[in-house]
Design a protein around this motif. Structure first.
Motif, PDB file in Angstrom:
ATOM      1  N   MET A   1       5.200  -7.037  37.075  1.00 55.52           N
ATOM      2  CA  MET A   1       4.526  -5.877  37.679  1.00 55.52           C
ATOM      3  C   MET A   1       5.437  -4.652  37.611  1.00 55.52           C
ATOM      4  SD  MET A   1       1.457  -6.382  38.986  1.00 55.52           S
ATOM      5  CE  MET A   1       1.001  -5.788  40.620  1.00 55.52           C
ATOM      6  N   MET A   2       6.730  -4.880  37.929  1.00 57.36           N
ATOM      7  CA  MET A   2       7.676  -3.752  37.876  1.00 57.36           C
ATOM      8  C   MET A   2       7.771  -3.215  36.452  1.00 57.36           C
ATOM      9  SD  MET A   2      10.775  -5.405  40.056  1.00 57.36           S
ATOM     10  CE  MET A   2      10.564  -6.022  41.716  1.00 57.36           C
ATOM     11  N   ASP A   3       7.849  -4.113  35.484  1.00 53.77           N
ATOM     12  CA  ASP A   3       7.988  -3.678  34.086  1.00 53.77           C
ATOM     13  C   ASP A   3       6.731  -2.972  33.601  1.00 53.77           C
ATOM     14  OD1 ASP A   3      10.389  -4.934  34.273  1.00 53.77           O
ATOM     15  OD2 ASP A   3      10.197  -6.097  32.430  1.00 53.77           O
ATOM     16  N   LEU A   4       5.563  -3.486  33.998  1.00 53.77           N
ATOM     17  CA  LEU A   4       4.320  -2.837  33.578  1.00 53.77           C
ATOM     18  C   LEU A   4       4.280  -1.399  34.092  1.00 53.77           C
ATOM     19  CD1 LEU A   4       1.585  -3.552  32.103  1.00 53.77           C
ATOM     20  CD2 LEU A   4       0.598  -3.688  34.402  1.00 53.77           C
ATOM     21  N   GLY A   5       4.658  -1.228  35.371  1.00 48.82           N
ATOM     22  CA  GLY A   5       4.660   0.116  35.952  1.00 48.82           C
ATOM     23  C   GLY A   5       5.701   1.022  35.306  1.00 48.82           C
ATOM     24  N   ALA A   6       6.841   0.442  34.935  1.00 50.01           N
ATOM     25  CA  ALA A   6       7.931   1.265  34.390  1.00 50.01           C
ATOM     26  C   ALA A   6       7.711   1.625  32.924  1.00 50.01           C
ATOM     27  CB  ALA A   6       9.255   0.518  34.547  1.00 50.01           C
ATOM     28  N   THR A   7       7.021   0.765  32.178  1.00 50.52           N
ATOM     29  CA  THR A   7       6.954   0.993  30.727  1.00 50.52           C
ATOM     30  C   THR A   7       5.555   1.299  30.188  1.00 50.52           C
ATOM     31  OG1 THR A   7       6.661  -1.359  30.212  1.00 50.52           O
ATOM     32  CG2 THR A   7       8.927  -0.565  30.372  1.00 50.52           C
ATOM     33  N   ILE A   8       4.500   0.834  30.848  1.00 52.28           N
ATOM     34  CA  ILE A   8       3.135   1.025  30.321  1.00 52.28           C
ATOM     35  C   ILE A   8       2.307   1.890  31.276  1.00 52.28           C
ATOM     36  CG2 ILE A   8       0.973  -0.155  29.677  1.00 52.28           C
ATOM     37  CD1 ILE A   8       3.095  -0.858  27.718  1.00 52.28           C
ATOM     38  N   CYS A   9       2.254   1.473  32.531  1.00 50.72           N
ATOM     39  CA  CYS A   9       1.433   2.198  33.514  1.00 50.72           C
ATOM     40  C   CYS A   9       2.292   3.281  34.153  1.00 50.72           C
ATOM     41  CB  CYS A   9       0.897   1.216  34.560  1.00 50.72           C
ATOM     42  SG  CYS A   9      -0.448   1.918  35.529  1.00 50.72           S
ATOM     43  N   THR A  10       2.733   4.210  33.326  1.00 50.12           N
ATOM     44  CA  THR A  10       3.673   5.247  33.752  1.00 50.12           C
ATOM     45  C   THR A  10       2.941   6.347  34.538  1.00 50.12           C
ATOM     46  OG1 THR A  10       3.329   6.144  31.549  1.00 50.12           O
ATOM     47  CG2 THR A  10       5.334   4.888  31.901  1.00 50.12           C
ATOM     48  N   PRO A  11       3.673   7.142  35.323  1.00 45.15           N
ATOM     49  CA  PRO A  11       2.994   8.148  36.150  1.00 45.15           C
ATOM     50  C   PRO A  11       2.094   9.073  35.325  1.00 45.15           C
ATOM     51  CG  PRO A  11       5.277   7.936  36.846  1.00 45.15           C
ATOM     52  CD  PRO A  11       5.125   7.085  35.614  1.00 45.15           C
ATOM     53  N   LYS A  12       2.607   9.552  34.188  1.00 42.18           N
ATOM     54  CA  LYS A  12       1.787  10.434  33.341  1.00 42.18           C
ATOM     55  C   LYS A  12       1.424   9.681  32.061  1.00 42.18           C
ATOM     56  CE  LYS A  12       3.368  14.816  35.021  1.00 42.18           C
ATOM     57  NZ  LYS A  12       4.761  15.102  35.284  1.00 42.18           N
ATOM     58  N   ARG A  13       0.238   9.888  31.577  1.00 43.93           N
ATOM     59  CA  ARG A  13      -0.239   9.303  30.313  1.00 43.93           C
ATOM     60  C   ARG A  13       0.082   7.818  30.168  1.00 43.93           C
ATOM     61  NH1 ARG A  13       0.313  13.754  25.907  1.00 43.93           N
ATOM     62  NH2 ARG A  13       0.690  11.901  24.662  1.00 43.93           N
ATOM     63  N   PRO A  14      -0.500   6.978  31.034  1.00 36.89           N
ATOM     64  CA  PRO A  14      -0.282   5.534  30.890  1.00 36.89           C
ATOM     65  C   PRO A  14      -0.799   5.046  29.542  1.00 36.89           C
ATOM     66  CG  PRO A  14      -2.093   6.002  32.411  1.00 36.89           C
ATOM     67  CD  PRO A  14      -1.429   7.305  32.134  1.00 36.89           C
ATOM     68  N   ALA A  15      -0.080   4.056  28.973  1.00 35.10           N
ATOM     69  CA  ALA A  15      -0.448   3.529  27.648  1.00 35.10           C
ATOM     70  C   ALA A  15      -1.470   2.399  27.816  1.00 35.10           C
ATOM     71  CB  ALA A  15       0.805   3.045  26.935  1.00 35.10           C
ATOM     72  N   CYS A  16      -2.676   2.762  28.251  1.00 33.00           N
ATOM     73  CA  CYS A  16      -3.677   1.754  28.607  1.00 33.00           C
ATOM     74  C   CYS A  16      -4.035   0.855  27.425  1.00 33.00           C
ATOM     75  CB  CYS A  16      -4.935   2.432  29.142  1.00 33.00           C
ATOM     76  SG  CYS A  16      -4.618   3.399  30.641  1.00 33.00           S
ATOM     77  N   ALA A  17      -3.942   1.380  26.207  1.00 31.14           N
ATOM     78  CA  ALA A  17      -4.307   0.564  25.035  1.00 31.14           C
ATOM     79  C   ALA A  17      -3.375  -0.633  24.882  1.00 31.14           C
ATOM     80  CB  ALA A  17      -4.266   1.426  23.780  1.00 31.14           C
ATOM     81  N   LEU A  18      -2.163  -0.534  25.427  1.00 31.56           N
ATOM     82  CA  LEU A  18      -1.196  -1.623  25.298  1.00 31.56           C
ATOM     83  C   LEU A  18      -1.160  -2.505  26.545  1.00 31.56           C
ATOM     84  CD1 LEU A  18       1.785   0.479  23.827  1.00 31.56           C
ATOM     85  CD2 LEU A  18       0.079  -0.867  22.578  1.00 31.56           C
ATOM     86  N   CYS A  19      -1.991  -2.208  27.524  1.00 26.82           N
ATOM     87  CA  CYS A  19      -1.885  -2.874  28.829  1.00 26.82           C
ATOM     88  C   CYS A  19      -2.661  -4.192  28.835  1.00 26.82           C
ATOM     89  CB  CYS A  19      -2.447  -1.942  29.905  1.00 26.82           C
ATOM     90  SG  CYS A  19      -2.428  -2.676  31.544  1.00 26.82           S
ATOM     91  N   PRO A  20      -2.044  -5.245  29.364  1.00 31.83           N
ATOM     92  CA  PRO A  20      -2.753  -6.534  29.419  1.00 31.83           C
ATOM     93  C   PRO A  20      -3.918  -6.519  30.403  1.00 31.83           C
ATOM     94  CG  PRO A  20      -0.645  -6.660  30.593  1.00 31.83           C
ATOM     95  CD  PRO A  20      -0.672  -5.334  29.902  1.00 31.83           C
ATOM     96  N   TRP A  21      -3.969  -5.514  31.286  1.00 36.47           N
ATOM     97  CA  TRP A  21      -5.073  -5.407  32.242  1.00 36.47           C
ATOM     98  C   TRP A  21      -6.020  -4.254  31.894  1.00 36.47           C
ATOM     99  CZ3 TRP A  21      -1.561  -6.301  37.124  1.00 36.47           C
ATOM    100  CH2 TRP A  21      -1.461  -7.679  37.361  1.00 36.47           C
ATOM    101  N   SER A  22      -5.985  -3.835  30.666  1.00 36.26           N
ATOM    102  CA  SER A  22      -6.833  -2.720  30.251  1.00 36.26           C
ATOM    103  C   SER A  22      -8.316  -3.005  30.546  1.00 36.26           C
ATOM    104  CB  SER A  22      -6.605  -2.497  28.756  1.00 36.26           C
ATOM    105  OG  SER A  22      -7.435  -1.507  28.303  1.00 36.26           O
ATOM    106  N   GLU A  23      -8.738  -4.217  30.257  1.00 38.21           N
ATOM    107  CA  GLU A  23     -10.156  -4.573  30.399  1.00 38.21           C
ATOM    108  C   GLU A  23     -10.624  -4.478  31.861  1.00 38.21           C
ATOM    109  OE1 GLU A  23     -12.063  -4.611  27.953  1.00 38.21           O
ATOM    110  OE2 GLU A  23     -13.825  -5.365  29.022  1.00 38.21           O
ATOM    111  N   PRO A  24      -9.935  -5.138  32.801  1.00 32.10           N
ATOM    112  CA  PRO A  24     -10.437  -5.074  34.185  1.00 32.10           C
ATOM    113  C   PRO A  24     -10.059  -3.801  34.946  1.00 32.10           C
ATOM    114  CG  PRO A  24      -8.536  -6.534  34.082  1.00 32.10           C
ATOM    115  CD  PRO A  24      -8.825  -6.104  32.677  1.00 32.10           C
TER     116      PRO A  24
END
Ligand code: SF4
Length: 359
Positions: free
Chosen positions: A189-212
């Protein structure tokens, strides 16, 4: 729409986990290797209000110097404070020492394994207790830091602002946390927030929870979490006197243990007050010259210090002060605001040896 699953996040973590000096990689944890709780505790205390990048070198230095909890418990407090200088929020360093002593004295040198037991120790709040329990002991505790708040607020499109929404975020995090691999889940969870779900412009296309993810579906993820409007930070004013001897020694005193920058060194000066600097008496008569203003921002206020400098010959220090030899300045627990003050008055850098000062 699928519900967010811990398995999807753990599968992502198995491939993308950050390699950090205090972390056991997922492939080893799956074989049953757990980290030394001392390392997890040390890293979590350092990471409170400080970035991973800034913490890494301090963590490795502390570990090289005090490889065990017992070694840290036995270390002189001034050495620990000096090694911490530059990381900021110095009450953490005082609590670090107090906690090492408490675990050594009251718990036979072993950290308690439960959230409740950990939370009784100095400097360990609810977040740190949950993080140590999960990461060091694989307890299914809900670990919620700023990164996790952001991920969960977006995942469930929570509209209520921080901090009001915190209990709901904690409840939802607990429902997501699995019984199997809870330590890896917390770190994922910490890594997802730090590297993908970032405060600005989250990289949703790379996120394992993009669908839900509800915020991703709505298209407003980067507006979450919402925050209650902040009260404006007040400004305080004061005067600082930098007396430096011809051989480079600096006149300093130690701040009281309790309160802001507790136990750290400072140059003598006035109290810090809002509206205007209070009357200030120099530590002794000298040819004091104005060195301009130094500004510094703390968490709860902005500080403007009027700096006066004087180069003086050898003379006894006033009662509450002492001369800090030039060679000792870099290794001492001199907070960043004081380093700025000294630099303004002397024109010489007074930098601490390691890392980037935060306070
Ligand atoms: S889909 Fe986007 S907004 Fe949602 S959790 Fe993943 S990165 Fe964050």
């Amino acid at each position: 729409m699928p519900a967010p699953s811990a398995t999807a996040l753990l599968d992502w973590y198995d491939v993308h986990a950050r390699r950090l000096p205090w972390r056991i990689p997922p492939e080893d944890r799956k074989l049953g290797v757990l980290p030394d709780p001392y390392r997890i505790w040390l890293s979590e205390v350092m990471l409170q209000q400080t970035t991973v990048a800034a913490v890494k070198s301090y963590f490795l230095d502390f570990l090289a110097r005090w490889p065990t909890l017992q070694a840290l418990a036995a270390a002189p407090r001034d050495d620990v404070m000096a090694a911490w200088a530059g990381l900021g929020y110095y009450s953490r360093a005082r609590n670090l020492k107090a906690c090492a002593e408490a675990v050594t004295r009251d718990h036979g040198g072993r950290f308690p394994e439960t959230v409740e037991g950990l939370a009784t120790l100095p400097g360990i709040g609810p977040y740190t207790a949950a993080a140590i329990a999960a990461i060091a002991f694989d307890t299914p505790a809900a670990v919620v830091d700023g990164n996790v708040e952001r991920v969960v607020a977006r995942l469930f499109a929570l509209e209520a602002p921080l901090p009001d929404v915190k209990p709901e975020i904690r409840r939802l995090t607990a429902t997501l946390t699995p019984d199997k691999r809870p330590g890896d889940f917390a770190q994922a969870m910490m890594d997802l927030g730090a590297t993908i779900c970032t405060p600005k412009r989250p990289a949703c296309a790379l996120c394992p929870w993009s669908e839900p993810c509800l915020a991703r579906r709505r298209g407003d993820a980067d507006t979450l979490p919402r925050r209650r409007a902040k009260a404006e930070r007040p400004t305080r004013y004061g005067t600082a006197f930098v007396a430096h001897r011809y051989d480079g020694a600096l006149l300093v005193r130690r701040r009281p243990d309790k309160g802001l920058l507790g136990g750290m060194l400072e140059v003598p000066g006035s109290d810090w007050k809002e509206d205007a600097a209070p009357e200030a008496t120099p530590p002794f008569q000298a040819d004091w010259k104005s060195a301009g203003d130094v500004e510094h921002t703390f968490t709860h206020f902005h500080l403007v210090l009027s700096v006066k400098g004087a180069e003086v010959g050898d003379r006894p220090p006033p009662a509450d002060c002492f001369w800090l030899e030039a060679a000792a300045v870099a290794g001492e627990a001199l907070p960043s605001v004081m380093r700025k003050v000294v630099e303004a008055a002397t024109g010489r850098p007074a930098r601490q040896r390691r890392g980037t000062p935060k306070m």
